[in-house]
Design an enzyme around this catalytic site. Structure first.
Site, PDB file in Angstrom:
ATOM      1  CB  SER A   1    -101.335   6.271   0.467  1.00  0.00           C
ATOM      2  OG  SER A   1    -101.521   5.501  -0.692  1.00  0.00           O
TER       3      SER A   1
ATOM      4  NE  ARG B   1     -92.595  -2.953  -2.160  1.00  0.00           N
ATOM      5  CZ  ARG B   1     -93.125  -2.109  -1.280  1.00  0.00           C
ATOM      6  NH1 ARG B   1     -94.410  -1.841  -1.314  1.00  0.00           N
ATOM      7  NH2 ARG B   1     -92.384  -1.545  -0.364  1.00  0.00           N
TER       8      ARG B   1
ATOM      9  CG  ASP C   1     -98.616  11.436  -5.031  1.00  0.00           C
ATOM     10  OD1 ASP C   1     -98.608  10.506  -5.856  1.00  0.00           O
ATOM     11  OD2 ASP C   1     -99.248  11.400  -3.956  1.00  0.00           O
TER      12      ASP C   1
ATOM     13  CG  HIS D   1     -98.128   7.816  -3.381  1.00  0.00           C
ATOM     14  ND1 HIS D   1     -99.188   8.673  -3.178  1.00  0.00           N
ATOM     15  CD2 HIS D   1     -98.460   6.664  -2.738  1.00  0.00           C
ATOM     16  CE1 HIS D   1    -100.117   8.058  -2.456  1.00  0.00           C
ATOM     17  NE2 HIS D   1     -99.702   6.848  -2.172  1.00  0.00           N
ATOM     18  CG  ASP D   2     -92.966   5.810  -1.285  1.00  0.00           C
ATOM     19  OD1 ASP D   2     -94.150   5.522  -1.050  1.00  0.00           O
ATOM     20  OD2 ASP D   2     -92.103   4.966  -1.559  1.00  0.00           O
TER      21      ASP D   2
END
Lengths: 382, 382
Positions: free
Chosen positions: A157, A227, A322, A355-356
């Site tokens: 990232s 967040r 992602d 994405h994680d």
């Protein structure tokens, strides 16, 4: 009682610090300093100083990438799944270095720290830092450690953006570049998400123009919203469906505005707990660094031209689920590297989480990292 | 000077009102009333009363679907591109009815209106309303207008959910159901977006538990953030790229937190202008109605079974660039209708803009609507 450590943990680690007196020249035109770089290292530097790997962190990361900070610490570093004995970044072979970026929170000098020029916290006086600025400071750390050339620089990232910048700015200071879950620059939609997160923070009445430290408050609401929003982009729609579906927390609809669906409960918890471990000004700075990253912009808009100076060999990895930085964005990087005549391997990992995924250990992902890092180790003579 | 109207505008329209004394039974178990339903009509009801089309609005819509409210009004109704003489919902043939939903703003009775039971605005006392509740109230309007059976019920997004509900709850009260840019229920990700929007509103210090009217303020920050977030889901990544790319507003990076990228400027403008024409409590209610919509939940989780009572013929339309309710979600509806043995036509329109495409007039979309509505007109004898 101390928690039993698995045999593949780096164990208890202690952050180290480098005090830099010389101001760092920044992309914005200012200089910044003196400042402190906080970092951790795992494994041993070999005699030839050839086995060092730099790991660069992403938006909410810091220097604590692996291991634990004490016997009762039950939360390992952010990339602990991939760094340790027998893991892809194998600390039996490599000396892994992870610095905290300038502008961060509870690590290297950041907006919450004391500004010697004013006698109060930097707050909004902290300069806007870029990926290239961070890489410039990481170069000083490399020199401080007596390392001429990293065996590899790796990150996911925003961390992967630093990897690309390293390959362009210090071509002979790294042999391999591991660019994971990246994009060559943010899309308008990516910027839009960041902008909403920033607006949530700066419009929070407790932001006080960034001087909330002096008011004894934090912009909790804004940082929580930022967040929560981030989490939507870190997880795939499918992962959210698998994890929460439309499950109701109380088992039935209550026709009101309390938490009803499990996904609401999860997001509120993620948002609220983040506030206790992160800083709002740091969030602003990190999102700006993301927005500004665009190496092609300094090469007539041509990414291949931007990569022209690079000498490293590249491994680019993307994840099918992602949607923040989709595989198509990684292929833009691969295409540019190929156009520029660079050595590049590319792996698109079938994944679910989003994405994680770069923080996890799907077998295909681990095999890809292991295979590539075996070669890196061989070249490093370890 | 009055603006020249194009010949295919319905021209100047005046909202009408139906006062309902009898309380409306709601899904939440309460009853609500007395209340007012505000609506507009375009075209003429024929003698056989067979040419009426009900149009249902989406999250930020209201009763003003077409035409203008006065000679100096330069903003037409929200579906003006599709409603008017010679347009798909051709007012030379059809009598088009568009009501504002209960809980809305500046239309039918909503949270900002005077609550006769307390002597102050409803605010948080306004009950949580569902798609089925709205349809129940629209049924009363149908009866008030002396219409036994709608020639069609049509809507996009949240409007399409009302169309589906009509087909299930009042099978013999509509001949055709036009379900556009819809989903059979929200995904966890959809709910997550709604939840963040709601949290932005309710954590705004000027929300005052929903009683901001009495404090002479509005939760501007929260509603602005909610709208900005909504916009991300209404536009495709490609549309944002085409519209804004990474264009800088001032032509160059300024390394600061003022608006830099065009997309930031656009979003802030959209957010700020929304605050002046929408109500925060209404936003909360509309998002909850979206979250709750799930006809399959009352049929053992089987959507086909939920559609079993339907007698209408269906036209389902999706848009390739819509990532809020992707074509895959529309195909779930189509598959369930086919399984239930219903008549259904399906068109997947190649598009660029995203979810908001349903408000536009791409040739393939207009041809699809025209072709289908020709048949509806023929059956209606007009």
């Amino acid at each position: 009682m101390a928690r039993a450590r698995s045999s593949n943990s780096v164990g208890i680690v202690t952050p180290q610090s480098l005090q830099v007196a010389e101001p760092l020249p920044l992309d914005c035109g200012k200089s910044f300093g003196p400042y402190e770089l906080v970092y951790e290292t795992y494994g041993e530097l070999n005699a030839a100083r050839s086995n060092a790997i730099l790991v660069c962190h992403a938006l909410s990361g810091n220097h604590h990438a692996a291991g634990y900070h004490g016997p009762d610490d039950d939360k390992p570093g952010w990339w602990d799944k991939c760094i340790g004995p027998g893991k892809p970044f194998d600390t039996d072979r490599f000396f892994v270095v992870c610095p905290a970026n300038l502008g961060g929170y509870q690590g290297s000098t950041g907006p919450g720290d004391h500004n010697p020029a004013t006698g109060r916290p930097y707050g909004p006086d902290f300069p806007v830092v870029t990926v290239a600025d961070w890489v410039r400071s990481q170069r000083l750390l490399q020199q401080h450690l007596g390392i001429d050339c990293w065996a590899a620089v790796a990150g996911g990232s925003l961390g992967a953006m630093q990897v690309m910048q390293w390959s362009i700015d210090y071509p002979d200071a790294l042999r391999h570049a591991l660019v994971i879950a990246a994009a060559p620059r943010l899309s308008a939609q990516n910027i839009a998400f960041n902008e909403i997160a920033r607006q949530a923070i700066v419009t929070d009445p407790e932001f006080h123009g960034g001087r909330y430290y002096e008011h004894g408050v934090v912009p909790r609401r804004g940082l929580m919203l930022a967040r929560m929003l981030g989490h939507i982009t870190y997880l795939s729609d499918e992962a959210m469906r698998a994890k929460f579906g439309r499950d109701l927390r109380g088992g039935r609809i209550n026709y009101g505005f309390d938490v009803e669906f499990q996904v609401e409960s999860y997001l509120r918890y993620q948002g609220q707990s983040f506030v206790d471990r992160f800083d709002a000004n740091t969030y602003l700075l990190m999102t700006k660094a993301l927005d500004y990253f665009d190496p092609a912009a300094r090469a007539d808009g041509k990414l291949a031209q931007a990569f022209a100076p690079a000498l490293a060999r590249f491994l680019v990895i993307s994840f099918t689920s992602d949607w923040r930085f989709s595989p198509a964005r990684s292929r833009e990087i691969v295409d540019a590297l190929v156009d520029a005549g660079k050595h590049v391997s590319y792996a698109e990992i079938t994944s679910d989480v989003g994405h994680d995924d770069f923080l996890l250990t799907m077998p295909h992902y681990v095999r890809t990292l292991n295979g590539y890092l075996d070669r890196v180790a061989e070249e490093a003579g370890v």
